[in-house]
Design a protein around this motif. Structure first.
Motif, mmCIF file in Angstrom:
data_model
loop_
_atom_site.group_PDB
_atom_site.id
_atom_site.type_symbol
_atom_site.label_atom_id
_atom_site.label_comp_id
_atom_site.label_asym_id
_atom_site.label_seq_id
_atom_site.Cartn_x
_atom_site.Cartn_y
_atom_site.Cartn_z
ATOM 1 N N TYR A 264 0.850 -1.198 0.000
ATOM 2 C CA TYR A 264 0.000 0.000 0.000
ATOM 3 C C TYR A 264 0.881 1.241 0.000
ATOM 4 O O TYR A 264 1.833 1.338 0.781
ATOM 5 C CB TYR A 264 -0.886 -0.014 1.243
ATOM 6 N N ALA B 57 -2.871 -1.390 -9.666
ATOM 7 C CA ALA B 57 -3.861 -2.304 -9.096
ATOM 8 C C ALA B 57 -3.672 -3.746 -9.570
ATOM 9 O O ALA B 57 -3.819 -4.679 -8.767
ATOM 10 C CB ALA B 57 -5.273 -1.811 -9.405
ATOM 11 N N ASP C 229 -2.302 -1.133 -3.631
ATOM 12 C CA ASP C 229 -3.332 -0.115 -3.442
ATOM 13 C C ASP C 229 -2.672 1.241 -3.210
ATOM 14 O O ASP C 229 -1.607 1.320 -2.580
ATOM 15 C CB ASP C 229 -4.230 -0.459 -2.257
#
Length: 299
Positions: free
Chosen positions: A138, A176, A181
């Motif tokens: 992330y 993605a 993310d």
């Protein structure tokens, strides 16, 4: 927050302010934290504080690096992965600011704000994405309310934050498929060294006080950092440091900028003599972090 335990986070601009507080918050939840910044002594103190607060065997280490130095940032990420075994979370937080009219600004300093805030975030993303693709991690980009509502006397900062918002949104769809993310964090004025230093400029502080409520308020640091931590845990696409900032995302985004532009033009005209008389005081970025970034300008 136990699901964060054992993960590793790299945070830029981690010597002080939002970066340091976020590192402490994550360490307390068992996250290994890699602190990246330009103030080695302050970074070391923050890393020590993180180690003292850490749970679940988490560790902390500092790396001195300029986020605009592509080779150095790549080297740092390689060392972080070697040190902790993986990189799961990256927070592109490093940022500096100047205030005052564009025509009275120092061109090199104005450009340095864009370089650190926008190009530094891009360099950070380029360095961390290969490791995040391995961990399916992330990336959180720290933007600002300034990305949604540009204000007068903050052209460099607003331009850079609008840029990082657009960059992160564009990047989200691209990465993605790799399981990565991307989130964007929006904060209004938050009680940090940078904001407190900016408020020492009486003309700029007066200008800010006359912005529409609640855009003229300074929010507490700790609740904002808790919301960032929650956003990281949730791998959120949008994170809001102050709850009311969320409403700005869904309003017509031309509304508040239009109000600020109308009021701002009047205020800039009213303050013009004082701004001109004190222009020499605004030739460098505000706060100790900004001064460090200026000293470290790459050759």
């Amino acid at each position: 927050m136990s699901e964060l335990a054992g993960k590793t986070a790299l945070i830029t601009g981690a010597a002080r302010g939002i970066g340091a507080s976020l590192a402490l918050s994550l360490a307390a939840r068992g996250v290994n934290v890699a602190l990246v910044g330009l103030e080695p002594a302050v970074l070391a103190e923050t890393a020590e504080a993180c180690a003292e607060r850490a749970t679940a065997g988490a560790q902390a280490q500092a790396w001195e690096a300029d986020v605009t130095d592509r080779a150095r940032m790549t080297e740092v990420v390689e060392q972080v992965v070697e040190r902790f075994g993986a990189l799961d979370i990256a927070v592109a937080n490093a940022g500096i600011a100047i205030g005052g009219p564009f025509t009275q600004s120092d061109p090199e300093t104005f450009d340095r704000v864009i370089e650190v805030n926008l190009l530094g975030s891009i360099t950070t993303a380029r360095a961390v994405l290969p490791a995040l693709a391995v961990s399916r991690g992330y990336l959180l980009q720290i933007a600002s309310l300034a990305a949604m509502t540009p204000t007068p006397l903050m052209a460099a900062y607003c331009t850079s934050k609008s840029g990082v918002e657009a960059f992160a949104h564009s990047l989200r769809s691209e990465v993605a498929p790799d399981g990565v993310d991307v989130g964007v964090a929006y904060l209004s004025w938050t009680d940090t060294d940078m904001v407190r230093s900016a408020d020492q400029d009486r003309v700029l502080a007066e200008m800010r006080s006359r912005l529409p409520w609640p855009a003229n308020r300074t929010g507490r640091l700790e609740p904002a950092v808790e919301r960032l931590t929650t956003g990281i845990r949730r791998r959120s696409a949008h994170v809001y440091g102050q709850p009311w900032v969320r409403t700005m995302q869904w309003w017509p985004r031309g509304f508040l900028p239009a109000v600020i532009a109308l009021r701002g033009a009047h205020e800039v005209k009213r303050l013009a003599p004082r701004l001109a008389a004190t222009a020499d005081e605004r030739m460098k970025p505000v706060g100790p972090g900004g001064l460090a970034a200026t000293r470290k300008t790459p050759e």
